[in-house]
Write a protein that holds these residues in place. Structure first.
Motif, PDB file in Angstrom:
ATOM      1  N   LEU A 535       0.839  -1.202   0.000  1.00 51.78           N
ATOM      2  CA  LEU A 535       0.000   0.000   0.000  1.00 51.78           C
ATOM      3  C   LEU A 535       0.879   1.259   0.000  1.00 51.78           C
ATOM      4  N   GLY A 538       2.385   1.588  -3.382  1.00 48.40           N
ATOM      5  CA  GLY A 538       1.323   1.804  -4.361  1.00 48.40           C
ATOM      6  C   GLY A 538       0.747   3.211  -4.288  1.00 48.40           C
ATOM      7  N   SER A 545       3.865  -0.173  -9.692  1.00 46.66           N
ATOM      8  CA  SER A 545       2.758  -0.509 -10.575  1.00 46.66           C
ATOM      9  C   SER A 545       2.472  -1.989 -10.372  1.00 46.66           C
ATOM     10  N   GLY A 546       1.212  -2.343 -10.285  1.00 41.48           N
ATOM     11  CA  GLY A 546       0.921  -3.759 -10.076  1.00 41.48           C
ATOM     12  C   GLY A 546      -0.525  -3.990  -9.707  1.00 41.48           C
ATOM     13  N   ARG A 547      -0.774  -5.130  -9.087  1.00 43.57           N
ATOM     14  CA  ARG A 547      -2.126  -5.491  -8.685  1.00 43.57           C
ATOM     15  C   ARG A 547      -2.315  -5.261  -7.199  1.00 43.57           C
ATOM     16  N   MET A 548      -3.554  -5.054  -6.791  1.00 42.85           N
ATOM     17  CA  MET A 548      -3.873  -4.833  -5.378  1.00 42.85           C
ATOM     18  C   MET A 548      -4.874  -5.870  -4.855  1.00 42.85           C
ATOM     19  N   ASP A 549      -5.336  -6.763  -5.728  1.00 47.21           N
ATOM     20  CA  ASP A 549      -6.446  -7.630  -5.338  1.00 47.21           C
ATOM     21  C   ASP A 549      -6.062  -8.658  -4.279  1.00 47.21           C
ATOM     22  N   MET A 552      -6.927  -7.368   0.380  1.00 47.45           N
ATOM     23  CA  MET A 552      -8.063  -7.669   1.261  1.00 47.45           C
ATOM     24  C   MET A 552      -8.109  -9.159   1.591  1.00 47.45           C
TER      25      MET A 552
ATOM     26  N   GLY B 538      -9.012  -2.089  -8.719  1.00 41.31           N
ATOM     27  CA  GLY B 538      -7.709  -2.440  -8.165  1.00 41.31           C
ATOM     28  C   GLY B 538      -7.810  -3.457  -7.044  1.00 41.31           C
ATOM     29  N   PHE B 539      -8.684  -3.179  -6.077  1.00 36.88           N
ATOM     30  CA  PHE B 539      -8.775  -4.067  -4.919  1.00 36.88           C
ATOM     31  C   PHE B 539      -9.734  -5.232  -5.159  1.00 36.88           C
ATOM     32  N   SER B 545      -4.308  -3.798 -13.202  1.00 38.39           N
ATOM     33  CA  SER B 545      -2.911  -3.628 -12.815  1.00 38.39           C
ATOM     34  C   SER B 545      -2.540  -2.200 -13.182  1.00 38.39           C
ATOM     35  N   GLY B 546      -1.836  -1.534 -12.297  1.00 35.95           N
ATOM     36  CA  GLY B 546      -1.486  -0.152 -12.617  1.00 35.95           C
ATOM     37  C   GLY B 546      -0.936   0.592 -11.427  1.00 35.95           C
TER      38      GLY B 546
END
Lengths: 575, 575
Positions: A535, A538, A545-549, A552, B538-539, B545-546
């Protein structure tokens, strides 16, 4: 006969005088003076949350009230104590907190015409109105004077000297034009005490100058006139009305003026040390040595390290201050910090905690801590970023904000409170990691400030998150004690003081409790720290740069695992 | 002589009986019965926040108390009213809320041995203990029965029938083995009223079956035995103990049993309509027609659309239910929804609002709304995701959580409250966008449920965010009114009812206030919605992705711009 020194500590909401026995470090008495102006001493503007100013008249009243109060209490505590035993006064303040002054060194806001003008007051460190100016300074220096940025972490901050002065020039021309010079509060208070207020003559602190005003011997002091004029036409002419020499705080600013000696009932031969910022003096008062990080935890946090100045030290990106002599002579001072720590906890308790946790703030803090202490790391499923007041070190960015993730319909206030405590621990570790990455080992941490003493849970969390022992400073007033240490050195051996800071520290400084990391907790925090880092990078950096999924889901996985495993979170404290 | 129908609405925390004049839609009286068991009617488990069960004994007590209460009040309201004028009873409930039953259709938790076993109770829709089972169903169906998923948005949910039954099989074998069958509450209540409780004979709702149990005529009813056995060996044998026919709610479940007729003081010739879910009956009670989205706002939200079943309708990814006849005969019912709306506001007020906003929950809501209403869109700098209870539509993922971003040290509770209101508006727009993207235009929205009536600010925010007029249902109890509409049709023309749902709607349904979008607010919300979408994707998704470093800065930019511009946020309401 015992000898005493006074440490005068000017904080964000109050000032304090600490009366210290020079031979033993015994703290005979202290007295606090809450600033009467504004909102808890801070002049604010409801239409602009970035604005934070201070009324310098509060300081003058504070010097007198706090010192007299401490002396009075000292007499009550020890009938043998007398004012003649006071050999010196040291001063530490917040910073960078500059103030425009007239040709006599007096505050512009003391003039009738500018009395209620916030621009003529002290621009408190936490004033962020100048974030655009800070970005402009960074941009210009990157382009034409990269050397200016290399010692301050690469990014100039809205908390600092030039941003604030430039902001004043941009938005309060009448104040800027009326200013004969500008003075840091840590320089102004000793100047007031010695009576030498003339802007050209009062002694400026190398701590303030080097960190915040980009002062460096390598480029003959302050940034050059051409650079300043490029920032804003005409700003260059201010340079000659500032200073070209700066001093370490073991030097004398002078002797106490006759007027103040009389007002305070002290001898006119009392030494007044050159001032410095609270964190740097706090580091000395907490027993700083190489390898030991001193963390001064208050509304915000300052992290201080020292590194011998005869050894190589590379620049540390994002670490805002590396200044030769800023903490003590012979060492580079390394300054880092977190923009919001105690302030974030206070914000939460003052705004988002219902009365079932207690009717007073103190009761609420106590029951939140009690409820929190039964939670295991990761159990709440929450994670926070500690950016409600921006990020001072590593990102050096005031244009950031808080973030809380992981809330369910069952989330309780004490769970959020713990997530906020933890967020500041993760922020602390991010700084430690960065400093170590650049070759300065951080073996242990000494914590000082009210929270270090009053909040054992916070200290245990910091130990568990960082995986390092957390020592607690013996003194609860490390900055004021540090100021007294400098006073004892400025007074000199002949007056019953010391010939070096090390000698004074050996006599006057010690440690209290120590918290040891609990391995199982550290293991969970390593996982949470990885998410915090994601976080952090980001939301805080351009390079990520990337994924956040995953965030959670991983928080829920950790939560579920902790709830099943039933890990214990007892304290691991050693006296 | 006037004819009346009773709508029985079983919600998450209480049930309600609404007594309606069949000719005019006039609501003569209603009576609420809060469920006495558990925490506000919900059996919870402090060690597992996913668990939410209900005691069916509460329903039985509720039927009697609510109907008798409404009749009593009806007599007080209109001396000419008598029980003989009641021609039918309609029933709507939450769902999917299945319950294991014995061979007589009785609840297993009524047996002494299983009395306190939560697995033997009703598995409330909001029970998320079966998230792993839901993922397993999605995985298996994707692999071998993709057709099962195509009408339910592509992802099977932990809120639904099979996940819950499989969870029971996996974790409460003694209950699973004792169950002769499983029944949705919307089918069980009419069965209780008619006395035909036998699991093989009681009439099952196509609404519940089609949406939640993957029942479809295209594959001869429920999922096939091979599929169920692959999910879990032995599960397939349950198929024959369930059902192979399902009914629309304009059909009769039967006539009121002699026992219940006596208990309630009603005629044994009273028609009992087949049940359906609250949202679907609510849509009818709110005046659903093609092009008009009905939003039932309660603890969570259901969004219902209809589309003529003689026109092509493609699958809509992430929209959980497209079922022929689920709302009314002749139309595809399209069901979407938000997992937490009123629940999120309640969570916030119950946990994070200090008493300075009021001493009772009602006072706190009132003063939060008052304080909020003075804020302009974007002014707080805050943005939230409405996922405290997961995301039902489009992501269909219970393993999500809340997120709040933009907090400063000045953030106030009412600012967070407004951010939470707004988050549900953004969530609503995400659903509208998705439905329109797949060819079903959404021209206007009719809102019903307590929040639609009590919270004008919420409605204005929804109008401003979506850029669409927000109508308010004339009835504050649209689901109960819808149930009464179905009761009037099930009773038939000969009894003084209606021959079609349209005819009954024309007579019984109307609109109240309407909120129009304010263009300047909509403009700001477009910017905030873009950021919401970024956090959402994103989440919440694997495909995003970004970078995220724009979010905090853009929120601050919008905040600063709004504060400077001084936009007005007055309501734009038309009667």
């Amino acid at each position: 006969m015992a000898r005493h020194a006074i440490g005068l500590d000017f904080g964000t909401n109050s000032c304090r005088a600490l009366l210290v026995d020079v031979s033993t470090g015994r703290e005979l008495a202290d007295h606090i003076f809450p600033y009467p102006s504004g909102d808890a001493g801070i002049i604010i503007d409801s239409s602009d949350p970035n604005l934070a100013r201070q009324n310098p008249a509060d300081y003058l009243l504070g010097i007198e009230t706090a010192i007299k109060g401490a002396i009075q209490k000292g007499k009550e505590a020890d009938p043998k104590f007398s004012c003649e035993s006071i050999i010196g006064i040291g001063v530490d303040t917040t910073g960078s907190s500059p103030m425009p002054v007239d040709e006599f060194g007096q505050a512009l806001c003391f003039r009738e015409k500018l009395k209620n003008n916030p621009a003529a007051m002290v621009w408190l460190w936490k004033d962020h109105t100048s974030y655009k100016e800070a970005a402009q300074i960074t941009e210009l220096a990157s382009a034409i004077r990269p050397q200016y940025l290399s010692k301050i972490g690469g990014i100039y901050s809205s908390e600092w000297w030039w941003s604030k002065i430039l902001r004043c020039k941009n938005t309060a021309k009448e104040v800027y034009d009326a200013a004969a010079s500008w003075v840091e509060i840590c320089d102004w208070i000793p100047a007031v005490l010695t009576g030498e207020l003339s802007p050209g003559k009062l002694k400026r602190s190398v701590c303030a100058a080097g960190h915040k005003a980009m002062f460096n011997r390598a480029w003959q002091g302050l940034p050059d006139q051409e650079f300043l004029d490029k920032l804003s036409p005409g700003l260059g002419s201010l340079r000659d009305r500032l200073y070209d020499t700066a001093y370490t705080a073991d030097q004398r600013a002078g002797l106490l003026s006759a007027e103040w000696a009389q007002r305070l009932g002290l001898s006119p031969s009392t030494a007044v040390a050159v001032g410095a910022f609270d964190a740097h003096m706090g580091a000395v008062g907490a027993g700083i040595v190489p390898g030991r990080l001193v963390k001064i935890i208050g509304t915000s946090t300052c992290d201080i390290m020292i590194h011998p100045n005869n050894e190589a030290l590379q620049d540390i990106p994002g670490v805002c201050g590396i200044v030769d002599g800023s903490v003590m002579d012979g060492y580079y001072g390394i300054e880092a910090g977190q923009s919001g720590v105690g302030d974030i906890f206070l914000w939460f308790v003052n705004n988002l905690v219902p009365e079932k946790y207690g009717r007073t703030q103190a009761e609420q803090f106590a029951s939140l801590e009690k409820a929190c202490a039964t939670l295991r790391p990761g159990e709440s499923g929450l994670l926070a970023l500690d950016w409600n007041n921006g990020n001072r070190t590593i990102l050096v960015d005031a244009r950031l904000s808080g973030l809380l993730i992981g809330q369910s319909l069952h989330t309780q206030p004490h769970e959020i409170y713990r997530a906020l405590l933890e967020s500041t621990g993760f922020g602390a570790l991010a700084i430690i990691d960065r400093i170590e990455e650049y070759g300065v080992p951080v073996k242990e941490v000494v914590n000082c400030g009210g929270l270090a003493v009053k909040n054992p849970l916070l200290m245990q969390i910091y130990a568990d998150i960082t995986g390092r022992p957390m020592k607690i400073s013996r003194s609860e007033q490390a900055p004021a004690l540090g100021a007294a240490v400098f006073a004892a050195v400025a007074a000199g051996v002949e007056a019953g003081g010391y010939g070096s800071i090390h000698a004074a520290q050996n006599a006057m400084v010690g440690f209290g409790k120590e918290y040891r990391p609990i391995p199982e907790n550290h293991k969970i925090y390593r996982q949470l720290y990885a998410l915090y880092g994601q976080l952090y990078n980001g939301f805080g950096t351009r390079r990520w740069s990337g994924r956040m999924d995953n965030v959670m889901k991983k928080l829920l996985d950790i939560r579920d695992e902790v709830r099943v495993s039933g890990l214990d979170s007892t304290y691991s404290m050693e006296k």
